[in-house]
Design a protein around this motif. Structure first.
Motif, mmCIF file in Angstrom:
data_model
loop_
_atom_site.group_PDB
_atom_site.id
_atom_site.type_symbol
_atom_site.label_atom_id
_atom_site.label_comp_id
_atom_site.label_asym_id
_atom_site.label_seq_id
_atom_site.Cartn_x
_atom_site.Cartn_y
_atom_site.Cartn_z
ATOM 1 N N GLU A 76 9.759 7.546 -5.459
ATOM 2 C CA GLU A 76 8.879 6.374 -5.344
ATOM 3 C C GLU A 76 8.611 5.994 -3.894
ATOM 4 O O GLU A 76 7.600 5.366 -3.596
ATOM 5 C CB GLU A 76 9.475 5.191 -6.105
ATOM 6 N N ARG A 77 9.493 6.395 -3.004
ATOM 7 C CA ARG A 77 9.302 6.107 -1.572
ATOM 8 C C ARG A 77 7.944 6.625 -1.087
ATOM 9 O O ARG A 77 7.345 6.087 -0.169
ATOM 10 C CB ARG A 77 10.441 6.751 -0.785
ATOM 11 N N TYR A 78 7.456 7.685 -1.714
ATOM 12 C CA TYR A 78 6.187 8.300 -1.322
ATOM 13 C C TYR A 78 5.060 7.990 -2.299
ATOM 14 O O TYR A 78 3.959 8.516 -2.167
ATOM 15 C CB TYR A 78 6.361 9.821 -1.207
ATOM 16 N N GLY A 79 5.309 7.117 -3.262
ATOM 17 C CA GLY A 79 4.371 6.855 -4.341
ATOM 18 C C GLY A 79 3.061 6.212 -3.938
ATOM 19 O O GLY A 79 2.038 6.422 -4.578
ATOM 20 N N THR A 80 3.050 5.442 -2.878
ATOM 21 C CA THR A 80 1.822 4.750 -2.487
ATOM 22 C C THR A 80 1.258 5.226 -1.158
ATOM 23 O O THR A 80 0.275 4.681 -0.675
ATOM 24 C CB THR A 80 2.052 3.232 -2.415
ATOM 25 N N GLY A 81 1.898 6.225 -0.561
ATOM 26 C CA GLY A 81 1.439 6.742 0.718
ATOM 27 C C GLY A 81 2.612 7.090 1.602
ATOM 28 O O GLY A 81 3.762 7.067 1.175
ATOM 29 N N CYS A 82 2.310 7.380 2.831
ATOM 30 C CA CYS A 82 3.344 7.710 3.804
ATOM 31 C C CYS A 82 4.288 6.514 3.951
ATOM 32 O O CYS A 82 3.817 5.388 4.149
ATOM 33 C CB CYS A 82 2.692 8.039 5.144
ATOM 34 N N PRO A 83 5.600 6.735 3.861
ATOM 35 C CA PRO A 83 6.508 5.604 3.983
ATOM 36 C C PRO A 83 6.530 4.981 5.381
ATOM 37 O O PRO A 83 6.973 3.854 5.555
ATOM 38 C CB PRO A 83 7.878 6.182 3.617
ATOM 39 N N ARG A 84 5.988 5.689 6.366
ATOM 40 C CA ARG A 84 5.954 5.160 7.725
ATOM 41 C C ARG A 84 4.695 4.344 8.010
ATOM 42 O O ARG A 84 4.763 3.228 8.493
ATOM 43 C CB ARG A 84 6.010 6.318 8.707
ATOM 44 N N CYS A 85 3.537 4.939 7.702
ATOM 45 C CA CYS A 85 2.277 4.277 8.058
ATOM 46 C C CYS A 85 1.545 3.706 6.838
ATOM 47 O O CYS A 85 0.552 3.014 6.985
ATOM 48 C CB CYS A 85 1.367 5.239 8.800
ATOM 49 N N ALA A 86 2.021 4.040 5.658
ATOM 50 C CA ALA A 86 1.460 3.574 4.371
ATOM 51 C C ALA A 86 0.089 4.176 4.034
ATOM 52 O O ALA A 86 -0.508 3.814 3.043
ATOM 53 C CB ALA A 86 1.405 2.054 4.300
ATOM 54 N N ALA A 87 -0.394 5.100 4.858
ATOM 55 C CA ALA A 87 -1.694 5.709 4.604
ATOM 56 C C ALA A 87 -1.556 6.947 3.723
ATOM 57 O O ALA A 87 -0.518 7.577 3.677
ATOM 58 C CB ALA A 87 -2.366 6.083 5.913
ATOM 59 N N ALA A 88 -2.658 7.276 3.039
ATOM 60 C CA ALA A 88 -2.728 8.497 2.253
ATOM 61 C C ALA A 88 -4.102 9.116 2.450
ATOM 62 O O ALA A 88 -5.085 8.550 1.983
ATOM 63 C CB ALA A 88 -2.468 8.218 0.776
ATOM 64 N N PRO A 89 -4.236 10.210 3.170
ATOM 65 C CA PRO A 89 -3.156 10.988 3.750
ATOM 66 C C PRO A 89 -2.539 10.289 4.965
ATOM 67 O O PRO A 89 -3.096 9.333 5.506
ATOM 68 C CB PRO A 89 -3.828 12.289 4.173
ATOM 69 N N CYS A 90 -1.390 10.789 5.353
ATOM 70 C CA CYS A 90 -0.632 10.213 6.462
ATOM 71 C C CYS A 90 -1.507 10.125 7.718
ATOM 72 O O CYS A 90 -2.246 11.059 8.047
ATOM 73 C CB CYS A 90 0.599 11.072 6.744
#
Length: 97
Positions: A76-90
């Motif tokens: 789930e840490r990666y479920g909504t996007g990058c855990p660092r910047c929250a963007a998808a893609p990173c």
């Protein structure tokens, strides 16, 4: 197969034996499987890669189970996007880019 169901299946199939082996020895098996995956990626065919990814996933599930970690929750840490910047893609700035 859902990740939680896979982890439960590994627990059912190998949990008792893996717990007897212990975390350190199970981790050693996991790293050996990672080496086999490396060989499959660079010298094997699709069938080899499929088998070795499955083996790595199985040993990872065993390690997570022994450590008391639910893989579905960890994912789930990666479920909504990058855990660092929250963007998808990173959108993180890569060093040297």
């Amino acid at each position: 197969m859902e990740l939680a169901a896979f982890q439960q299946q590994m627990r059912t199939l190998y949990g008792e034996r893996d717990r007897e082996r212990g975390l350190a020895r199970t981790f050693a098996w996991f790293t050996e499987e990672c080496g086999e995956l490396s060989r499959a990626l660079f010298r094997g065919d699709h069938t080899d890669r499929l088998r070795e990814f499955g083996d790595v996933l199985a040993w990872l599930a065993s390690l997570a189970d022994q450590a008391g970690v639910d893989l579905a929750s960890a994912a789930e840490r990666y479920g909504t996007g990058c855990p660092r910047c929250a963007a998808a893609p990173c959108a993180c700035v890569r060093p040297g880019a």
